[in-house]
Each structure stands twice: as structure tokens, then as C-alpha cells.
Scaffold this motif. Structure first.
Motif, PDB file in Angstrom:
ATOM      1  N   UNK A  65      11.362  -1.115  -3.126  1.00  0.00           N
ATOM      2  CA  UNK A  65      12.390  -2.416  -3.057  1.00  0.00           C
ATOM      3  C   UNK A  65      12.680  -2.731  -4.311  1.00  0.00           C
ATOM      4  N   UNK A  66      11.805  -2.846  -5.306  1.00  0.00           N
ATOM      5  CA  UNK A  66      12.447  -3.347  -6.690  1.00  0.00           C
ATOM      6  C   UNK A  66      13.223  -2.578  -7.023  1.00  0.00           C
ATOM      7  N   UNK A  67      13.308  -1.122  -7.148  1.00  0.00           N
ATOM      8  CA  UNK A  67      14.174  -0.111  -7.517  1.00  0.00           C
ATOM      9  C   UNK A  67      15.701  -0.459  -7.040  1.00  0.00           C
ATOM     10  N   UNK A  68      15.458  -0.457  -5.520  1.00  0.00           N
ATOM     11  CA  UNK A  68      16.803  -0.806  -4.708  1.00  0.00           C
ATOM     12  C   UNK A  68      17.418  -2.052  -5.220  1.00  0.00           C
ATOM     13  N   UNK A  69      16.666  -3.174  -5.475  1.00  0.00           N
ATOM     14  CA  UNK A  69      17.243  -4.441  -5.612  1.00  0.00           C
ATOM     15  C   UNK A  69      17.936  -4.117  -7.032  1.00  0.00           C
TER      16      UNK A  69
ATOM     17  N   UNK B 250      -0.084   2.624  -1.032  1.00  0.00           N
ATOM     18  CA  UNK B 250       1.005   2.754  -0.044  1.00  0.00           C
ATOM     19  C   UNK B 250       1.942   1.459  -0.181  1.00  0.00           C
ATOM     20  N   UNK B 251       1.082   0.379  -0.170  1.00  0.00           N
ATOM     21  CA  UNK B 251       1.894  -0.839  -0.430  1.00  0.00           C
ATOM     22  C   UNK B 251       2.551  -1.104  -1.648  1.00  0.00           C
ATOM     23  N   UNK B 252       2.153  -0.660  -2.671  1.00  0.00           N
ATOM     24  CA  UNK B 252       2.720  -0.941  -3.929  1.00  0.00           C
ATOM     25  C   UNK B 252       3.804   0.189  -4.016  1.00  0.00           C
ATOM     26  N   UNK B 253       3.784   1.431  -3.458  1.00  0.00           N
ATOM     27  CA  UNK B 253       4.817   2.267  -3.556  1.00  0.00           C
ATOM     28  C   UNK B 253       6.150   1.763  -2.611  1.00  0.00           C
TER      29      UNK B 253
END
Length: 194
Positions: free
Chosen positions: A173-177, A165-168
Motif C-alpha cells: 500500500x505504501x508503494x502504491x501511494x 503478511x500484514x507488513x507485506x
């Protein structure tokens, strides 16, 4: 001539309005920081210990003293001193305390404690890229440790527990940034294109 006289009057009045104690505390912090940067750890420890008599900047002296102990490899002393610093009145100081605790916990191999410190630091300053990177590194180390300690049946199934869950969330967040950075880059490219 008149300008110089006015500058002298302004500087003198400012010095008279500020307390001498604050000037001494500030100079002690600066002297300790300079000694720390130049590698004179003993001199910086003396300056920081001298400054602990301060009532207003005590947390800064504890923070800096903990940094010296951390640099000397004395982790228990660093944690003990950092824990004496309250930092509640200054969010920047609180962030730095949590970040440094997380970094030292990570170096000691306490990845879950490091993760928690970085997570708390990010709640104070969500824009910190360094804290985000270290949070993710801590999470990866925790996942690897969980995976290595899991029975072979769990390893083969690929189910390593709640960290998925945390990895997802981190991947989102990485994709949004990345999308935000890409948009900023494209806007700059279009402006400079003509």
C-alpha cells in the motif's frame, strides 16, 4: 431597505421552521466544545451531561464527553462513555469513535486493540492518512512485542509469525501511494513547465 426586510423575513421563517429543541441542543454542543477548547473541562462536562437528555444528538454528547474524559486521563470513563455512543447512523461519528478508541488504546500500550480499532476505522474511511499511520505504528509495536517475547531460536531465524503478511500488505500500500503521489507531482510539473 427592501433587501434587509427580505433577509429578516427569510431568517425569521427559517427559525420558525426549525424546532427550538434542536437549536438548544446545537447551542449546548457548541458551548461545550468552546469550553473544552479553552480548557474549561468541568464546564464542558456539565454542558455535555445536560445535553444527554437529547434524543437526536445523544451520540454526539457521549462522543464529546468521552473526549473530555480522555483529555483528563480518565481512560476507563472515556471508554465507558464512548461505548454508550452508537454512531451507527453517522459513519463520520463512528470513524471518530473508533479512531479515538484506537488512539487511547495505543497510549495505554494495548497495541492489538489499537490495531483493531484503527483497522475498523479504515474500513469506514479508507482515505484517512492519520488512521493508516497509526495502524502501521500499532502493527510495528505488536511486531516488536512479539519479537521480544519470542524464544531466542525464533529470533535468530527471523520468523515472527503472521505479522509478516500484514507488513507485506502495508508495504505494498505504501508503494502504491508513493507511485500515485509521484504521478500527481510529475503531472503538475509538466503542466507548469511550459
Amino acid at each position: 431597505m427592501v433587501r434587509n426586510f427580505l433577509k429578516i423575513i427569510i431568517i425569521t421563517s427559517l427559525l420558525l421552521l426549525t424546532s427550538c429543541e434542536r437549536l438548544i441542543e446545537s447551542s449546548t454542543i457548541l458551548a461545550g466544545n468552546q469550553k473544552f477548547k479553552s480548557g474549561d473541562y468541568q464546564g464542558s462536562i456539565i454542558d455535555y451531561l445536560t445535553g444527554l437528555d437529547s434524543q437526536t444528538n445523544r451520540d454526539y454528547f457521549y462522543y464529546n464527553l468521552g473526549n473530555v474524559y480522555s483529555s483528563l486521563g480518565e481512560s476507563p470513563s472515556a471508554f465507558a462513555v464512548w461505548n454508550m455512543a452508537n454512531g451507527d447512523s453517522n459513519s463520520s461519528l463512528k470513524f471518530s469513535l473508533l479512531y479515538n478508541k484506537g488512539y487511547l488504546e495505543f497510549q495505554e500500550g494495548n497495541y492489538e486493540l489499537a490495531y483493531n480499532h484503527f483497522k475498523q476505522a479504515l474500513l469506514l474511511m479508507p482515505s484517512s492518512i492519520k488512521a493508516k499511520i497509526n495502524l502501521e505504528l500499532s502493527l510495528n509495536k505488536m511486531s516488536a512485542a512479539t519479537y521480544n517475547q519470542a524464544p531466542d531460536s525464533v529470533k535468530n531465524s527471523g520468523d515472527i509469525g503472521a505479522t509478516d503478511e500484514t507488513k507485506r500488505i502495508l508495504e505494498y500500500v505504501r508503494q502504491k501511494e508513493a507511485m500515485t503521489w509521484g504521478l500527481n507531482y510529475q503531472e503538475e510539473e509538466l503542466e507548469n513547465d511550459w
